[in-house]
Design an enzyme around this catalytic site. Structure first.
Site, PDB file in Angstrom:
ATOM      1  N   GLU A  56       0.829  -1.213   0.000  1.00 47.86           N
ATOM      2  CA  GLU A  56       0.000   0.000   0.000  1.00 47.86           C
ATOM      3  C   GLU A  56       0.864   1.264   0.000  1.00 47.86           C
ATOM      4  O   GLU A  56       1.808   1.387   0.782  1.00 47.86           O
ATOM      5  CB  GLU A  56      -0.894  -0.023   1.238  1.00 47.86           C
ATOM      6  CG  GLU A  56      -1.789   1.185   1.409  1.00 47.86           C
ATOM      7  CD  GLU A  56      -2.611   1.124   2.686  1.00 47.86           C
ATOM      8  OE1 GLU A  56      -3.578   1.907   2.812  1.00 47.86           O
ATOM      9  OE2 GLU A  56      -2.300   0.293   3.566  1.00 47.86           O
ATOM     10  N   LYS A 104      -9.388   2.398  -2.405  1.00 44.09           N
ATOM     11  CA  LYS A 104      -9.712   1.833  -1.103  1.00 44.09           C
ATOM     12  C   LYS A 104     -11.099   2.301  -0.677  1.00 44.09           C
ATOM     13  O   LYS A 104     -11.418   3.498  -0.773  1.00 44.09           O
ATOM     14  CB  LYS A 104      -8.650   2.289  -0.097  1.00 44.09           C
ATOM     15  CG  LYS A 104      -8.674   1.623   1.256  1.00 44.09           C
ATOM     16  CD  LYS A 104      -7.451   2.091   2.055  1.00 44.09           C
ATOM     17  CE  LYS A 104      -7.309   1.436   3.394  1.00 44.09           C
ATOM     18  NZ  LYS A 104      -6.066   1.888   4.094  1.00 44.09           N
ATOM     19  N   TYR A 142      -9.162   5.151  13.277  1.00 41.02           N
ATOM     20  CA  TYR A 142      -8.891   4.800  14.665  1.00 41.02           C
ATOM     21  C   TYR A 142      -7.394   4.807  14.913  1.00 41.02           C
ATOM     22  O   TYR A 142      -6.592   4.783  13.981  1.00 41.02           O
ATOM     23  CB  TYR A 142      -9.478   3.427  15.001  1.00 41.02           C
ATOM     24  CG  TYR A 142      -9.020   2.326  14.066  1.00 41.02           C
ATOM     25  CD1 TYR A 142      -7.801   1.678  14.263  1.00 41.02           C
ATOM     26  CD2 TYR A 142      -9.806   1.930  12.989  1.00 41.02           C
ATOM     27  CE1 TYR A 142      -7.370   0.678  13.414  1.00 41.02           C
ATOM     28  CE2 TYR A 142      -9.391   0.930  12.136  1.00 41.02           C
ATOM     29  CZ  TYR A 142      -8.166   0.307  12.348  1.00 41.02           C
ATOM     30  OH  TYR A 142      -7.748  -0.690  11.501  1.00 41.02           O
ATOM     31  N   CYS A 171      -5.547  -3.008   2.239  1.00 42.83           N
ATOM     32  CA  CYS A 171      -5.411  -3.009   3.688  1.00 42.83           C
ATOM     33  C   CYS A 171      -6.739  -3.134   4.442  1.00 42.83           C
ATOM     34  O   CYS A 171      -7.295  -4.206   4.560  1.00 42.83           O
ATOM     35  CB  CYS A 171      -4.631  -1.773   4.144  1.00 42.83           C
ATOM     36  SG  CYS A 171      -3.878  -1.974   5.790  1.00 42.83           S
ATOM     37  N   GLY A 187      22.651   8.751  27.964  1.00 44.56           N
ATOM     38  CA  GLY A 187      23.186   8.598  29.304  1.00 44.56           C
ATOM     39  C   GLY A 187      23.039   7.166  29.765  1.00 44.56           C
ATOM     40  O   GLY A 187      21.977   6.556  29.593  1.00 44.56           O
ATOM     41  N   SER A 226      23.116   4.869  33.023  1.00 41.71           N
ATOM     42  CA  SER A 226      23.011   5.066  34.469  1.00 41.71           C
ATOM     43  C   SER A 226      23.441   3.863  35.292  1.00 41.71           C
ATOM     44  O   SER A 226      23.590   3.971  36.506  1.00 41.71           O
ATOM     45  CB  SER A 226      21.562   5.393  34.824  1.00 41.71           C
ATOM     46  OG  SER A 226      20.735   4.260  34.594  1.00 41.71           O
ATOM     47  N   GLY A 263      21.371   1.344  35.192  1.00 36.98           N
ATOM     48  CA  GLY A 263      20.056   0.738  35.355  1.00 36.98           C
ATOM     49  C   GLY A 263      19.632  -0.044  34.127  1.00 36.98           C
ATOM     50  O   GLY A 263      20.269   0.001  33.069  1.00 36.98           O
ATOM     51  N   ILE A 264      18.506  -0.720  34.263  1.00 38.76           N
ATOM     52  CA  ILE A 264      18.050  -1.643  33.235  1.00 38.76           C
ATOM     53  C   ILE A 264      17.572  -0.930  31.971  1.00 38.76           C
ATOM     54  O   ILE A 264      17.791  -1.401  30.849  1.00 38.76           O
ATOM     55  CB  ILE A 264      16.936  -2.571  33.794  1.00 38.76           C
ATOM     56  CG1 ILE A 264      16.588  -3.670  32.817  1.00 38.76           C
ATOM     57  CG2 ILE A 264      15.701  -1.776  34.187  1.00 38.76           C
ATOM     58  CD1 ILE A 264      17.643  -4.720  32.680  1.00 38.76           C
ATOM     59  N   ASP A 265      16.911   0.237  32.104  1.00 39.69           N
ATOM     60  CA  ASP A 265      16.353   0.919  30.937  1.00 39.69           C
ATOM     61  C   ASP A 265      17.446   1.411  29.998  1.00 39.69           C
ATOM     62  O   ASP A 265      17.407   1.156  28.790  1.00 39.69           O
ATOM     63  CB  ASP A 265      15.470   2.087  31.372  1.00 39.69           C
ATOM     64  CG  ASP A 265      14.273   1.649  32.189  1.00 39.69           C
ATOM     65  OD1 ASP A 265      13.689   0.602  31.867  1.00 39.69           O
ATOM     66  OD2 ASP A 265      13.929   2.343  33.157  1.00 39.69           O
ATOM     67  N   GLU A 267       7.043   4.385  33.539  1.00 34.41           N
ATOM     68  CA  GLU A 267       7.464   5.668  34.120  1.00 34.41           C
ATOM     69  C   GLU A 267       6.775   6.837  33.443  1.00 34.41           C
ATOM     70  O   GLU A 267       6.291   7.763  34.111  1.00 34.41           O
ATOM     71  CB  GLU A 267       8.982   5.813  33.990  1.00 34.41           C
ATOM     72  CG  GLU A 267       9.773   4.783  34.765  1.00 34.41           C
ATOM     73  CD  GLU A 267      11.245   4.786  34.420  1.00 34.41           C
ATOM     74  OE1 GLU A 267      12.026   4.158  35.145  1.00 34.41           O
ATOM     75  OE2 GLU A 267      11.630   5.422  33.408  1.00 34.41           O
TER      76      GLU A 267
END
Length: 558
Positions: free
Chosen positions: A41, A112, A118, A150, A301, A303, A305-307, A415
C-alpha cells in the site's frame, strides 16, 4: 501464474528512490520468471505520508511517478503498486489507490473503500472512499484478481479500535469474491503490534473459509516515525493452508505459483516469542528512524540501570556499537555499582564512553544566589532530584549538538505513564526508544538479549538489582511507585483496554488503582513533550492516543 510478493521498506516522500527500488525488484522478479509482482500500500510515496498529501503538487508528482514507472516496466510482466492519486476524481479529492501497470500503461486502478480513522490512522482526513460500482475484479492474463487495500479486509471486525465506519458500508472482499475473483489480493501497510500477525492470519482465514479462494497478503516492512511495519507477508491457498510465509522485520521477495503451489507443510507459521518480537521491532524502528533522518550516530546517558542498558544494547544492534556513544554521569548519590555495571556493559558491547561526574555542576547550582536557598531548604527533594536529571540531560544534548548525534531518551512506558520522569532531564532527546515498553517487558527483552547472544551482554547485576533513579540517598523506585508487576497490570487496563477505575478496582487494590489513574491523567502534559518513540502496543503514547491535558476525570462514582 507465477506471482512475486515484494516486501519493501519505502521512505516517505522519496518518490524517486522508492520507484528505483520498485524497478530493481521488478528486474529481479522478471529474471525469476514472475508474471505478476505485488507491492504494498502507498509504496510509491511511502506510508504513512500524513500531511505531505496536502502539499501543492505532491499528488500530481505521485501520478507522474506511476505513469513513468509503467513505461519502464517490461511489457510482458504485470506490476501492482499502491499510491495516492487524483486521477478521474473531482478537483481537490484524492484516493488511496492500487494500480496494475502492464504493457507500458496503467491498465487498471482500484480505490480503497474502508478508510480507517482509529488509533494512528486518519485516512478520512485525506482520501475519498471508492465508489461502490468500481469494486470489481481486475482482469490480468485470464485471471480475475480481487484486488483490495489493507483495511478493506478488516470489514466487520468487532474490536473497539478496529474498523468501525460511521456510515454502513458493504464488505469489499465479499463483493470481489461474489464477482468471481480467482485470487484475492490485499496490499497493506499494516503496522506492527504484539499479536497483530496472528490477527491478520485469523482475518484472512475467515475470508478463505467463506469463499475458498486463494488469498495473497503483501505488507510493508520498515520503520517510519513512530510506526514499525513488520512485513510477514503470506499466501493462504483455497484450502486455508499457508502456501507461503515471508520473514518479519526485513525486506524480501518471494514467489507463489498458482499452478504449482509450494509445500504447505514447509510454510507453517512459527510463532515468535513476545520478547523476540519486541526486540526486532525496537531495533528496526530505531535503525530506520536514524537512517531516514540522516543520523549516523547516537548518544545516551548510561546510568547502570536496566532501561538505559537495554536502550544502549538496542542502539548497538541497530547501527553498530562503534556508532553508539555512552555518557556515565554519576552524582553524589550514585552507588559504586552504577559505574561498575555500566563499565561492564560498555565493555561487553564495545562502546565509546565518557565518565562525567555531575557533582561539581550540581554544587554550583546549590551555591548560586538565585536558587541556592531553595535547594538547601530541601536537600535531595523533588526540585533537587529534577535538577540532577536536567544536568545529565544537558550533558547528553551538548554532545548531540556538537557532533550531530541523535540523543536517545531511555524512559519506559510505566514511568512515562505516571510521570516518574523529568522534563528536560531524562526525557530530553530526539527519540524515546522504550516509550511503549512496560517495565516488566524491559526485563523480558533484556534477558532475551543475553539468551540471543549466547553470552552476557547486559550484566546480571543490572537485571537483579532494585531499580533506582539514584537522585536521593538510598533511593529505589518502589519508594514512590507500586511494584512494577502491579503497576503494569493496572496501566495496561487503563491505557490499552480503556477500563474504568471502578472495573479495575475489582481486580486490584482500589486505592492503588485510583493513584495510578490520577497520575496517568495528570501527566499527559509531560508526554506531549516527550520525543517520538516506537509504537508496539494497541495503545501507545503519541499520535494514536489523544487525551486532553486541561481536563477533570471525575465522572466515576467513588
Amino acid at each position: 501464474m507465477k506471482i512475486a510478493l515484494a516486501q519493501l521498506n519505502p521512505t516517505v516522500g522519496d518518490l524517486r528512490g522508492n520507484c528505483q527500488r520498485i524497478l530493481e525488484t521488478v528486474q529481479r522478479g522478471e529474471q525469476a520468471g514472475a508474471n505478476l509482482i505485488l507491492f504494498s500500500e502507498l509504496v510509491v510515496c511511502g506510508y504513512p505520508p500524513k500531511d505531505i498529501l496536502l502539499r501543492e503538487g505532491f499528488i500530481e508528482a505521485c501520478d507522474r511517478a506511476v505513469a513513468h514507472l509503467a513505461g519502464q516496466i517490461p511489457s510482458e510482466i504485470g506490476v501492482i503498486v499502491g499510491h495516492p492519486t487524483g486521477q478521474k476524481l473531482p478537483p481537490g479529492r484524492i484516493a488511496n489507490a492500487a494500480s496494475l501497470l502492464y504493457e507500458g500503461q496503467v491498465s487498471a486502478c482500484v480505490h480503497k473503500l474502508l478508510l480507517p480513522t482509529y488509533d494512528v490512522f486518519d485516512e478520512h482526513r485525506y482520501f475519498r472512499s471508492a465508489e461502490l460500482s468500481s469494486i470489481q475484479p481486475v482482469l490480468f492474463q485470464g485471471l480475475k484478481l480481487g484486488l483490495h487495500i489493507c483495511e478493506d479486509a478488516w470489514w466487520g471486525q468487532p474490536d473497539t479500535f478496529y474498523h468501525n465506519q460511521p456510515v454502513e458500508l458493504p464488505d469489499p472482499v465479499q463483493i470481489l469474491a461474489e464477482a468471481g475473483s480467482d485470487l484475492l489480493i490485499n496490499i497493506s501497510a499494516s503496522p506492527f503490534e504484539i499479536e497483530k500477525r496472528e490477527r491478520r492470519h485469523q482475518i484472512v482465514s475467515s475470508h478463505v473459509d467463506r469463499f475458498s479462494i486463494p488469498y495473497l497478503f503483501v505488507n510493508q516492512v520498515g520503520g517510519n516515525d513512530d510506526l514499525v511495519f513488520d512485513g510477514h507477508s503470506f499466501v493462504t491457498d483455497q484450502h486455508n493452508r499457508i502456501a507461503l510465509q515471508m520473514p518479519g522485520f526485513k525486506e524480501d521477495l518471494s514467489y507463489f505459483d498458482t499452478e504449482h503451489p509450494l509445500d504447505v507443510e514447509a510454510n507453517k507459521v512459527e510463532a515468535s516469542s513476545r520478547e523476540e518480537q519486541l526486540f526486532e521491532a525496537l531495533v528496526l524502528g530505531l535503525r530506520d528512524y536514524m537512517q531516514k533522518c540522516g543520523f549516523t550516530d547516537c548518544v545516551l546517558g548510561l546510568s547502570g540501570g536496566i532501561d538505559s542498558a537495554l536502550a544502549c544494547t538496542i542502539a548497538a544492534e541497530a547501527i553498530g556499537a562503534e556508532h553508539v556513544h555512552a555518557l556515565l554521569l554519576p552524582s553524589r548519590y550514585s552507588s559504586e555499582h552504577s559505574i561498575s555495571d555500566s563499565l561492564e556493559l560498555v565493555k561487553n558491547l564495545g562502546l565509546d564512553y565518557e565518565i562525567i561526574p555531575i557533582d561539581e555542576v550540581h554544587r554550583a547550582f546549590e551555591n548560586l544566589p538565585v536558587i541556592g536557598d531553595d535547594l538547601k531548604g530541601q536537600p535531595a527533594g523533588l526540585a533537587d532530584q529534577n535538577l540532577q536529571a536536567r544536568i545529565r540531560g544537558a550533558n547528553v544534548m551538548v554532545r548531540s549538538n556538537r557532533h550531530g548525534w541523535l540523543a536517545l531518551a531511555t524512559g519506559n512506558k510505566s514511568e512515562l505513564a505516571v510521570g516518574y520522569c523529568t522534563l528536560y532531564g531524562d526525557m530530553a532527546g530526539g527519540f524515546a526508544v522504550l516509550s511503549d515498553v512496560f517495565k516488566r517487558d524491559v526485563y523480558l527483552v533484556s534477558r532475551h538479549v543475553n539468551q540471543r547472544a549466547g553470552r552476557t551482554i547486559i550484566p546480571e547485576h543490572i537485571l537483579e538489582k532494585p531499580p533506582s533513579a539514584e537522585l536521593a540517598p538510598n533511593q529505589v523506585d518502589q519508594d514512590t511507585l507500586p511494584p512494577y508487576d502491579l503497576l503494569d497490570e493496572i496501566l495496561k487496563g487503563l491505557i490499552e483496554d480503556e477500563l474504568s477505575v471502578q472495573s479495575l478496582s475489582k481486580q486490584f487494590p482500589a486505592e492503588t488503582v485510583r493513584w495510578v489513574a490520577r497520575k496517568l491523567d495528570q501527566n499527559e502534559f509531560k508526554r506531549r513533550q516527550m520525543p517520538p518513540g516506537i509504537k508496539l502496543s494497541g495503545r501507545a503514547f503519541g499520535s494514536g492516543r489523544r487525551m486532553p491535558m486541561a481536563a477533570r476525570f471525575q465522572w466515576e462514582a467513588e
